[in-house]
Design a protein around this motif. Structure first.
Motif, PDB file in Angstrom:
ATOM      1  N   GLY A   1      -7.166 -16.745  -0.509  1.00 42.48           N
ATOM      2  CA  GLY A   1      -5.299 -17.977  -0.756  1.00 42.48           C
ATOM      3  C   GLY A   1      -4.272 -16.314  -1.591  1.00 42.48           C
ATOM      4  N   GLU A   2      -3.034 -16.433  -2.404  1.00 39.84           N
ATOM      5  CA  GLU A   2      -1.979 -15.774  -2.802  1.00 39.84           C
ATOM      6  C   GLU A   2      -2.403 -14.859  -4.031  1.00 39.84           C
ATOM      7  OE1 GLU A   2       0.730 -15.157  -0.856  1.00 39.84           O
ATOM      8  OE2 GLU A   2       0.260 -16.778   0.399  1.00 39.84           O
ATOM      9  N   LEU A   3      -2.165 -13.994  -3.744  1.00 36.44           N
ATOM     10  CA  LEU A   3      -2.881 -12.654  -4.868  1.00 36.44           C
ATOM     11  C   LEU A   3      -2.162 -12.137  -5.107  1.00 36.44           C
ATOM     12  CD1 LEU A   3      -5.899 -11.258  -2.679  1.00 36.44           C
ATOM     13  CD2 LEU A   3      -5.957 -12.845  -4.991  1.00 36.44           C
ATOM     14  N   PRO A   4      -1.646 -11.221  -5.777  1.00 34.44           N
ATOM     15  CA  PRO A   4      -0.685 -10.235  -6.273  1.00 34.44           C
ATOM     16  C   PRO A   4      -0.875  -9.239  -5.459  1.00 34.44           C
ATOM     17  CG  PRO A   4      -1.361 -10.961  -8.198  1.00 34.44           C
ATOM     18  CD  PRO A   4      -2.181 -11.402  -7.073  1.00 34.44           C
ATOM     19  N   ALA A   5       0.208  -8.362  -5.330  1.00 34.92           N
ATOM     20  CA  ALA A   5       0.362  -7.301  -4.188  1.00 34.92           C
ATOM     21  C   ALA A   5      -0.957  -6.280  -4.765  1.00 34.92           C
ATOM     22  CB  ALA A   5       1.553  -7.464  -4.347  1.00 34.92           C
ATOM     23  N   PRO A   6      -1.545  -5.913  -5.763  1.00 34.76           N
ATOM     24  CA  PRO A   6      -1.764  -5.025  -5.817  1.00 34.76           C
ATOM     25  C   PRO A   6      -3.308  -5.314  -5.935  1.00 34.76           C
ATOM     26  CG  PRO A   6       0.159  -4.618  -7.334  1.00 34.76           C
ATOM     27  CD  PRO A   6       0.313  -6.290  -6.967  1.00 34.76           C
ATOM     28  N   THR A   7      -3.720  -6.631  -6.643  1.00 34.48           N
ATOM     29  CA  THR A   7      -4.722  -6.726  -6.459  1.00 34.48           C
ATOM     30  C   THR A   7      -5.548  -7.248  -4.528  1.00 34.48           C
ATOM     31  OG1 THR A   7      -4.369  -7.724  -8.016  1.00 34.48           O
ATOM     32  CG2 THR A   7      -6.454  -9.176  -6.966  1.00 34.48           C
ATOM     33  N   ASP A   8      -4.636  -7.543  -3.808  1.00 30.01           N
ATOM     34  CA  ASP A   8      -3.634  -7.606  -2.422  1.00 30.01           C
ATOM     35  C   ASP A   8      -4.555  -6.864  -1.872  1.00 30.01           C
ATOM     36  OD1 ASP A   8      -4.410  -9.559   0.366  1.00 30.01           O
ATOM     37  OD2 ASP A   8      -2.091  -9.500   0.144  1.00 30.01           O
ATOM     38  N   GLY A   9      -3.771  -5.752  -1.574  1.00 27.60           N
ATOM     39  CA  GLY A   9      -3.809  -3.848  -1.406  1.00 27.60           C
ATOM     40  C   GLY A   9      -5.159  -3.532  -1.879  1.00 27.60           C
ATOM     41  N   ALA A  10      -5.767  -3.629  -3.104  1.00 32.67           N
ATOM     42  CA  ALA A  10      -6.799  -3.251  -3.288  1.00 32.67           C
ATOM     43  C   ALA A  10      -8.133  -3.745  -2.331  1.00 32.67           C
ATOM     44  CB  ALA A  10      -7.303  -3.421  -4.793  1.00 32.67           C
ATOM     45  N   ALA A  11      -8.065  -5.406  -3.143  1.00 33.49           N
ATOM     46  CA  ALA A  11      -8.926  -6.168  -2.016  1.00 33.49           C
ATOM     47  C   ALA A  11      -9.343  -5.443  -1.046  1.00 33.49           C
ATOM     48  CB  ALA A  11      -8.875  -7.730  -2.141  1.00 33.49           C
ATOM     49  N   TYR A  12      -8.101  -5.443   0.397  1.00 32.71           N
ATOM     50  CA  TYR A  12      -7.718  -5.292   1.731  1.00 32.71           C
ATOM     51  C   TYR A  12      -9.241  -4.368   1.626  1.00 32.71           C
ATOM     52  CZ  TYR A  12      -6.838  -4.368   6.279  1.00 32.71           C
ATOM     53  OH  TYR A  12      -6.955  -3.733   7.818  1.00 32.71           O
ATOM     54  N   ARG A  13      -9.296  -3.171   0.898  1.00 33.40           N
ATOM     55  CA  ARG A  13      -9.008  -1.887   1.218  1.00 33.40           C
ATOM     56  C   ARG A  13     -10.381  -1.407   0.756  1.00 33.40           C
ATOM     57  NH1 ARG A  13      -6.209   0.866   4.512  1.00 33.40           N
ATOM     58  NH2 ARG A  13      -4.224   1.845   4.311  1.00 33.40           N
ATOM     59  N   ILE A  14     -11.515  -2.420  -0.654  1.00 30.86           N
ATOM     60  CA  ILE A  14     -12.650  -2.240  -1.135  1.00 30.86           C
ATOM     61  C   ILE A  14     -13.413  -2.946   0.343  1.00 30.86           C
ATOM     62  CG2 ILE A  14     -14.103  -3.499  -2.156  1.00 30.86           C
ATOM     63  CD1 ILE A  14     -11.678  -3.070  -4.571  1.00 30.86           C
ATOM     64  N   LEU A  15     -12.690  -4.156   1.084  1.00 34.22           N
ATOM     65  CA  LEU A  15     -13.493  -5.213   1.857  1.00 34.22           C
ATOM     66  C   LEU A  15     -13.261  -4.073   3.205  1.00 34.22           C
ATOM     67  CD1 LEU A  15     -14.489  -8.250   2.850  1.00 34.22           C
ATOM     68  CD2 LEU A  15     -11.964  -7.936   4.477  1.00 34.22           C
ATOM     69  N   GLN A  16     -12.408  -3.291   3.668  1.00 34.53           N
ATOM     70  CA  GLN A  16     -12.258  -2.065   4.747  1.00 34.53           C
ATOM     71  C   GLN A  16     -13.646  -1.507   4.527  1.00 34.53           C
ATOM     72  OE1 GLN A  16      -9.410   0.886   5.400  1.00 34.53           O
ATOM     73  NE2 GLN A  16      -8.911   0.120   7.542  1.00 34.53           N
ATOM     74  N   GLU A  17     -14.191  -0.671   3.092  1.00 39.60           N
ATOM     75  CA  GLU A  17     -14.535   0.255   3.244  1.00 39.60           C
ATOM     76  C   GLU A  17     -16.499  -0.210   3.064  1.00 39.60           C
ATOM     77  OE1 GLU A  17     -16.171   4.027   2.431  1.00 39.60           O
ATOM     78  OE2 GLU A  17     -14.614   3.816   2.889  1.00 39.60           O
ATOM     79  N   SER A  18     -16.224  -1.708   2.914  1.00 40.20           N
ATOM     80  CA  SER A  18     -17.310  -2.131   2.222  1.00 40.20           C
ATOM     81  C   SER A  18     -18.322  -2.275   3.897  1.00 40.20           C
ATOM     82  CB  SER A  18     -17.080  -3.234   1.413  1.00 40.20           C
ATOM     83  OG  SER A  18     -17.140  -3.470   0.347  1.00 40.20           O
TER      84      SER A  18
END
Length: 361
Positions: A263-280
């Motif tokens: 869904g829609e996320l605050p920009a900092p949360t969205d960016g951090a979640a993307y990088r965590i998913l990428q690293e995972s």
């Protein structure tokens, strides 16, 4: 030094002019001018020896007024400057003690040399003079201290922000490079393994390598542009781009299943979640033992966005803390969230909890 010269010339000139309206005193002669010079010149080193300079200048000035018989003038500016500097350098307590002690000694000497006890305005004037000069010096000292502290805090804040920015860029570079190289390594292995028997599959692997390397180069160029220009022009990662991550993972042979939607996320949360998913996903490709399936789950609960990545690699063990896991933890902690990476039944799991409100910490 220039200020001392200016004050000295002013005192000499003004005293010379004032002598014309004081007919009952000795006219300034060479000795009188030397006396005033002797009282003024120590001001040149008042910042190095503030207490000594004040005592010398005040004693010579007091003696000039009460003993010399020469005309009065603005020589009082000399000990005023010395006391002001003493207050700035060593504080109001030492300056007040020095001024009071000197006044007391001068009064005792005055009485010892035959002077009469007086309680007129002159005595009060000395007290007011000391209090006023020490008070003004203290105010200026406090103001200078406050300005200096403010500047130091500003410099410290800038340094801290620069360090945080360097860490952020370092994490981004690590995530981009690690993810892309992991995918390229797997695809290169596939191409080498099937080159002779299944050239079509080898060609597909090479195309995947080309796509992954092009994407990595694009992200790296944008990230490094920040270092060159100092401007925040790095690509803003977002879970809206997560399909690319899933395609890269599937290209290595993994089956990726997705449950829920971010869904829609605050920009900092969205960016951090993307990088965590990428690293995972990168860690699954690089470190999991013969994984076949990866499940990605998005959820929201109690003001937090939850991201869970689970693989079915065999023999999962407690992970060693490397740059990847450390980077994920730092990203989450910076927002007030957390990341937990651990082996679970049948594989390995990364669970991230990130705040849904900007500014949570």
């Amino acid at each position: 030094m220039v200020s001392t010269l200016f004050v000295t010339l002013f005192v000499l000139g003004a005293t010379t002019g004032a002598s014309r309206w004081q007919p009952d005193v000795h006219r300034l002669d060479v000795f009188g001018y030397l006396w005033l010079l002797a009282a003024a010149l120590p001001l040149m080193v008042r910042r190095r020896f503030p207490l000594t300079v004040f005592l010398v200048v005040a004693a010579l000035t007091w003696a000039y007024y009460w003993i010399s018989g020469y005309p009065g003038g603005p020589a009082v500016f000399l000990p005023t400057i010395a006391l002001f500097t003493l207050t700035q350098r060593q504080g109001p307590v030492r300056a007040g003690i020095a001024g009071g002690s000197l006044m007391l000694v001068g009064f005792v000497v005055y009485l010892a040399t035959g002077g009469e006890i007086f309680l007129d305005a002159r005595a009060g004037l000395f007290v007011v003079w000391i209090v006023a000069v020490v008070g003004i010096g203290t105010a200026v000292r406090n103001q200078v201290t406050a300005v200096r502290a403010s500047r130091e805090r500003a410099v410290e804040h800038q340094g801290r922000m620069a360090e945080q920015e360097r860490l952020r860029i370092a994490r981004d570079v690590h995530d981009v490079v690690a993810h892309s190289l992991a995918m390229i390594n797997v695809q290169a292995g596939v191409a080498a393994h099937v080159a002779d028997r299944r050239p079509e599959q080898a060609k597909e692997a090479l195309l995947n390598i080309k796509e992954a390397s092009a994407s990595a180069l694009k992200d790296l160029r944008a990230t490094l542009a920040v270092l060159r220009s100092g401007e925040d022009r790095a690509p803003a990662p977002s879970l809206r781009q997560m399909s690319e991550l899933f395609e890269h993972a599937r290209a290595t042979g993994l089956v990726v299943r997705v449950e829920g939607s971010p869904g829609e996320l605050p920009a900092p949360t969205d960016g951090a979640a993307y990088r965590i998913l990428q690293e995972s996903l990168t860690n699954v490709v690089r470190h999991a033992n013969q994984p076949k399936n990866v499940q990605v789950r998005f959820d929201r609960r109690e003001g937090f966005f939850e991201l869970v990545v689970t693989d079915d690699g065999m023999g999962a063990a407690e992970p060693k803390l490397g740059n990847g896991l450390r980077g994920m933890g730092e990203r989450a902690a910076a927002l007030g969230g957390k990341v937990l990476a651990r082996p679970v039944e049948g594989g390995f799991e990364v669970r991230a909890e990130l705040p849904l409100q900007e500014g949570d910490s």
